[in-house]
Motif scaffolding. Structure first.
Motif, PDB file in Angstrom:
ATOM      1  N   VAL A  24       0.850  -1.189   0.000  1.00  0.00           N
ATOM      2  CA  VAL A  24       0.000   0.000   0.000  1.00  0.00           C
ATOM      3  C   VAL A  24       0.880   1.232   0.000  1.00  0.00           C
ATOM      4  O   VAL A  24       1.911   1.278   0.680  1.00  0.00           O
ATOM      5  N   HIS A  25       0.470   2.222  -0.790  1.00  0.00           N
ATOM      6  CA  HIS A  25       1.099   3.546  -0.815  1.00  0.00           C
ATOM      7  C   HIS A  25       0.058   4.535  -0.315  1.00  0.00           C
ATOM      8  O   HIS A  25      -1.045   4.620  -0.871  1.00  0.00           O
ATOM      9  N   SER A  26       0.370   5.255   0.768  1.00  0.00           N
ATOM     10  CA  SER A  26      -0.543   6.266   1.314  1.00  0.00           C
ATOM     11  C   SER A  26       0.260   7.444   1.851  1.00  0.00           C
ATOM     12  O   SER A  26       1.394   7.277   2.304  1.00  0.00           O
ATOM     13  N   PRO A  27      -0.336   8.645   1.840  1.00  0.00           N
ATOM     14  CA  PRO A  27       0.378   9.831   2.336  1.00  0.00           C
ATOM     15  C   PRO A  27       0.459   9.842   3.861  1.00  0.00           C
ATOM     16  O   PRO A  27      -0.414   9.307   4.556  1.00  0.00           O
ATOM     17  N   GLY A  28       1.518  10.493   4.379  1.00  0.00           N
ATOM     18  CA  GLY A  28       1.646  10.613   5.824  1.00  0.00           C
ATOM     19  C   GLY A  28       2.740  11.577   6.235  1.00  0.00           C
ATOM     20  O   GLY A  28       3.495  12.086   5.395  1.00  0.00           O
TER      21      GLY A  28
END
Length: 345
Positions: free
Chosen positions: A235-239
Motif C-alpha cells: 500500500v502507498h498512502s500519504p503521511g
C-alpha cells in the motif's frame, strides 16, 4: 503477511517542490538534491524501500526518477530503490527495462520498478501520445515489458509502437528485476496485475483501508487462477510523523491544503479545509499523520486488515520543508517501524 519481521516499511516521494524555513520556494535543482539526501537518511534508519515518482508539472521536480535513484544508489548500502510510479503508458518498455537494469547494476541488485498508467496526464501530450489510447497504451506496453523481464530475445507486435523480432535487450540483470503495478482500485487493473504475475501496489489516497480488502482477495484469487505463486501486496498512502499529533497535523496541513487545492482546481474538487483534513487523519481516512504511536497503530491496523507485505508512506507533502521531512523520515525509521512490528507481533 504472517511474519511481522518480514514486513517491508518504505517511503515514497514525488519530489514536491518545497519551501525553505523562510518560506521561499526552493529551485527544482535544490529539491532534487534534497531527495537524494532523504534517500540516504532512509537507508541509515533501516527502511526497506525508497520510491520516487515521475511527474512533468511545476509542483514536482522529478521527471527522471532513475537518475535520482542512481545518485541515491551511490550513497546508500541496503535500501531498495524504485519508482512510485513509472508512467509506462507514455514511455517505451524497452527503454524502461534498460534504465532499471542499469540502476540494478549500479545498486548491486536493489532496483525495483512500480509501473502505472499515471493519474496525471501531462506526459501524454508531452511525448506525443493520444489520451484516447489511454487503456490500450498501458495494456500493450505492460505485455511487452512482461516479456522483456525474461531477459531473452523478444518477438512482439502491437499497435502502439514498432514490433520486435527476436530483439535482445541489455544490460542483463544478475537476479531479475522486482516489478509491481500501482493500482488505484479497479477490479480490471487488479486482475491484469495478477495475470502478468506482478506485485500489487494499492494507492490508497482516500477513504478507509478496509474497503480495499475486496481487491486484495480478488488479486489472490486471480493469481491462483492464472497459476502464479503467492506474490506481494503493498500500500502507498500519504503521511507525516512528528513528536506529537498536534505538531504533525499543524506541519502537514499547509502542504496538503496547497496540493489538494492546486490539483482540485484542475479536477473540479471542492476547496480543502481543516475539517476534511481531520477526518482524513482519523481512523476512516487515508492520511497517516501524527505522533510515532498514532502512525504506527494506523499502519499496523492497515497491514493486519489487508494482509500486506509492504507499506510505503508518501512522506513528501506539498511545500512541507526539507528539514521537517527529514525529521519525519528519522521518526518513521527509528520509532514507527519498531512499534509497527511490536504491534503486529
Amino acid at each position: 503477511m504472517s511474519d511481522p519481521s518480514r514486513l517491508e516499511l518504505g517511503l515514497d516521494t514525488f519530489g514536491d517542490v518545497t519551501r525553505d524555513e523562510s518560506g521561499e520556494l526552493l529551485s527544482d535543482a535544490a529539491t532534487i538534491r534534497n531527495v537524494v539526501d532523504q534517500a540516504v537518511l532512509a537507508d541509515e534508519v533501516g527502511l526497506s524501500f525508497f520510491g520516487v515518482g515521475e511527474h512533468h508539472r511545476p509542483e514536482f521536480a522529478v521527471s527522471s526518477p532513475e537518475i535520482v535513484l542512481a545518485a541515491a544508489a551511490a550513497r546508500t548500502k541496503q535500501i531498495h530503490l524504485g519508482t512510485a510510479v513509472t508512467v509506462l503508458s507514455s514511455d517505451d518498455p524497452v527503454r524502461v527495462f534498460e534504465r532499471f537494469a542499469t540502476l540494478d547494476a549500479v545498486s548491486h541488485g536493489r532496483a525495483e520498478v512500480i509501473l502505472g498508467r499515471g493519474s496525471f496526464i501531462e506526459s501524454f501530450p508531452l511525448f506525443g501520445f493520444d489520451l484516447r489510447d489511454y487503456e490500450l497504451l498501458f495494456e500493450e506496453k505492460l505485455e511487452l515489458f512482461s516479456k522483456l523481464l525474461a531477459e531473452k530475445p523478444v518477438t512482439w507486435s502491437g499497435s502502439t509502437r514498432a514490433g520486435l523480432e527476436e530483439a535482445d535487450v541489455f544490460p542483463k540483470t544478475e537476479n531479475g528485476l522486482r516489478t509491481w503495478v500501482g493500482v488505484g482500485g479497479t477490479p480490471e487493473s487488479v486482475v491484469r496485475t495478477a495475470r502478468y504475475g506482478f506485485g500489487l501496489m494499492l494507492a490508497i489516497i482516500g477513504g478507509p483501508a478496509h474497503r480495499f480488502r475486496q481487491f486484495v482477495d480478488l488479486y489472490h484469487r486471480s493469481l491462483t487462477s492464472f497459476g502464479h505463486a503467492t506474490l506481494p501486496v503493498g500500500v502507498h498512502s500519504p503521511g507525516h510523523v512528528a513528536e506529537s499529533d498536534q505538531q504533525a497535523w499543524d506541519e502537514a496541513y499547509v502542504g496538503f491544503e496547497a496540493m489538494n487545492n492546486t490539483i482540485g482546481r484542475e479536477r473540479g474538487w471542492p476547496a480543502y479545509n481543516r475539517l476534511r483534513f481531520q477526518h482524513d487523519v482519523g481512523p476512516d481516512g487515508a492520511l497517516y499523520v501524527g505522533s510515532p504511536e498514532t502512525v504506527a497503530r494506523k499502519i499496523a491496523d492497515t497491514v493486519r486488515t489487508l494482509g500486506l507485505d509492504r507499506f510505503d508512506m508518501k512522506f513528501s507533502t506539498g511545500t512541507l520543508s526539507h528539514a521537517k521531512m527529514m525529521r519525519s523520515i528519522e521518526l518513521y525509521g527509528t520509532k514507527v517501524a519498531p512499534l509497527v512490528r511490536e504491534l503486529l507481533a
